[in-house]
Scaffold this active site. Sequence first.
Site, PDB file in Angstrom:
ATOM      1  N   GLY A  11       3.986 -63.547   6.402  1.00 27.93           N
ATOM      2  CA  GLY A  11       4.890 -63.382   5.260  1.00 27.93           C
ATOM      3  C   GLY A  11       4.887 -62.001   4.632  1.00 27.93           C
ATOM      4  O   GLY A  11       5.323 -61.835   3.487  1.00 27.93           O
ATOM      5  N   SER A  12       4.448 -60.980   5.390  1.00 26.36           N
ATOM      6  CA  SER A  12       4.402 -59.647   4.768  1.00 26.36           C
ATOM      7  C   SER A  12       5.807 -59.131   4.454  1.00 26.36           C
ATOM      8  O   SER A  12       6.004 -58.436   3.440  1.00 26.36           O
ATOM      9  CB  SER A  12       3.631 -58.664   5.655  1.00 26.36           C
ATOM     10  OG  SER A  12       4.370 -58.329   6.799  1.00 26.36           O
ATOM     11  N   ASN A 108      18.343 -61.323  10.441  1.00 23.50           N
ATOM     12  CA  ASN A 108      16.980 -61.395  10.975  1.00 23.50           C
ATOM     13  C   ASN A 108      16.463 -59.978  11.183  1.00 23.50           C
ATOM     14  O   ASN A 108      17.235 -59.062  11.455  1.00 23.50           O
ATOM     15  CB  ASN A 108      16.997 -62.127  12.318  1.00 23.50           C
ATOM     16  CG  ASN A 108      15.611 -62.212  12.935  1.00 23.50           C
ATOM     17  OD1 ASN A 108      14.628 -62.518  12.248  1.00 23.50           O
ATOM     18  ND2 ASN A 108      15.504 -61.945  14.229  1.00 23.50           N
ATOM     19  N   HIS A 110      13.875 -57.849  13.658  1.00 25.07           N
ATOM     20  CA  HIS A 110      13.180 -57.948  14.943  1.00 25.07           C
ATOM     21  C   HIS A 110      12.328 -56.690  15.115  1.00 25.07           C
ATOM     22  O   HIS A 110      12.806 -55.580  14.862  1.00 25.07           O
ATOM     23  CB  HIS A 110      14.214 -58.057  16.071  1.00 25.07           C
ATOM     24  CG  HIS A 110      13.580 -58.271  17.407  1.00 25.07           C
ATOM     25  ND1 HIS A 110      13.116 -59.500  17.811  1.00 25.07           N
ATOM     26  CD2 HIS A 110      13.315 -57.417  18.418  1.00 25.07           C
ATOM     27  CE1 HIS A 110      12.583 -59.390  19.016  1.00 25.07           C
ATOM     28  NE2 HIS A 110      12.687 -58.139  19.411  1.00 25.07           N
TER      29      HIS A 110
HETATM   30  C1  GAR Z   1       7.647 -59.239  11.915  1.00 27.49           C
HETATM   31  O1  GAR Z   1       7.158 -58.181  12.680  1.00 27.49           O
HETATM   32  C2  GAR Z   1       9.058 -59.601  12.340  1.00 27.49           C
HETATM   33  O2  GAR Z   1       9.812 -58.491  12.754  1.00 27.49           O
HETATM   34  C3  GAR Z   1       8.772 -60.505  13.504  1.00 27.49           C
HETATM   35  O3  GAR Z   1       7.695 -61.298  13.089  1.00 27.49           O
HETATM   36  C4  GAR Z   1       6.873 -60.528  12.214  1.00 27.49           C
HETATM   37  C5  GAR Z   1       6.622 -61.344  10.969  1.00 27.49           C
HETATM   38  O4  GAR Z   1       5.689 -60.713  10.157  1.00 27.49           O
HETATM   39  N1  GAR Z   1       9.916 -61.278  13.851  1.00 27.49           N
HETATM   40  C6  GAR Z   1      10.217 -61.580  15.106  1.00 27.49           C
HETATM   41  O5  GAR Z   1       9.524 -61.289  16.051  1.00 27.49           O
HETATM   42  C7  GAR Z   1      11.531 -62.350  15.290  1.00 27.49           C
HETATM   43  N2  GAR Z   1      11.917 -62.352  16.643  1.00 27.49           N
HETATM   44  P1  GAR Z   1       5.467 -61.173   8.642  1.00 27.49           P
HETATM   45  O6  GAR Z   1       5.236 -62.693   8.679  1.00 27.49           O
HETATM   46  O7  GAR Z   1       4.206 -60.435   8.234  1.00 27.49           O
HETATM   47  O8  GAR Z   1       6.677 -60.778   7.857  1.00 27.49           O
END
Ligand code: GAR
Length: 193
Positions: A11-12, A108, A110
Amino acid sequence: MNICVFASGTGSNFKAILSSINKKYLKSKVSLLITNNPDCGAVEIAKKNKIDHIAINKNIYPLLSQKEYSQKFLSALKKYDIDFIVLSGYMKMIEPEVLKKFKNKIINIHPALLPSFGGKGMYGMNVHKAVIASGVKISGITVHFVNENYDEGKIIFQKCCEVKSDDDEFTLQKRVLKLEHKYYWKVIKMFEA
Ligand code: GAR
C-alpha cells in the site's frame, strides 16, 4: 473526485496518494479501499487514516454467481458514491461490469514501461526480475487506463529511470517505487475537473 483505491499489498502508493491529499495537492477524496486481501498493508493504512475498507474475493463469497460477485463491487462503489477508481498494486482483474460502468475512469500504475514487461503474471517483483533478466538499461513506470486485458489499456503517462549494471530486483524496485510515489498523484490530478 470521490476515489476508491483498489490494493492488494503493502500500500505504499495508496499512502503516497493519501499524503498528497493531506497536503492539499489533490482536491479529491479517497472514500473507500477495496482489497482482495484483508490482511494486506493497505488495509492497515486505511484503518490508520479512517478510510472504510471492504474485502471482496472468491474465498469470502464462494457461492456467488459471476453477476452477483460483480454486484458486490458495484454496490460498494455506489454506496460510497465513487466516481473514479485508482488501482494501487491491485493483483486481480477488474470485473467486466465494473469496467463497463467506469469506462475511462479506472487507472492503474505498472512498475515498468509498457507494453514491455506487462501481461498476466507480470506484477510487483516479477516485473523487476524480468527487467533485470532481459538486460535492458531503462525501466520506469506506466500509468494507463484499465480495460479487460492485463496492462493493455491506453497509456496515459510514463517516466523512465536507469537500470544500473549492479541492480538486483530490490534496488530497481526501490528506484521505480520512488517514481511511482512522485508521479501517481500528479496523473490523478489530471483527471480532477
Ligand atoms: C507497485 O510497484 C505497482 O506498480 C505494482 O505493485 C506495486 C504495489 O506496491 N503494480 C503492478 O505490478 C500491477 N501490475 P504498493 O502496494 O507498495 O503500492
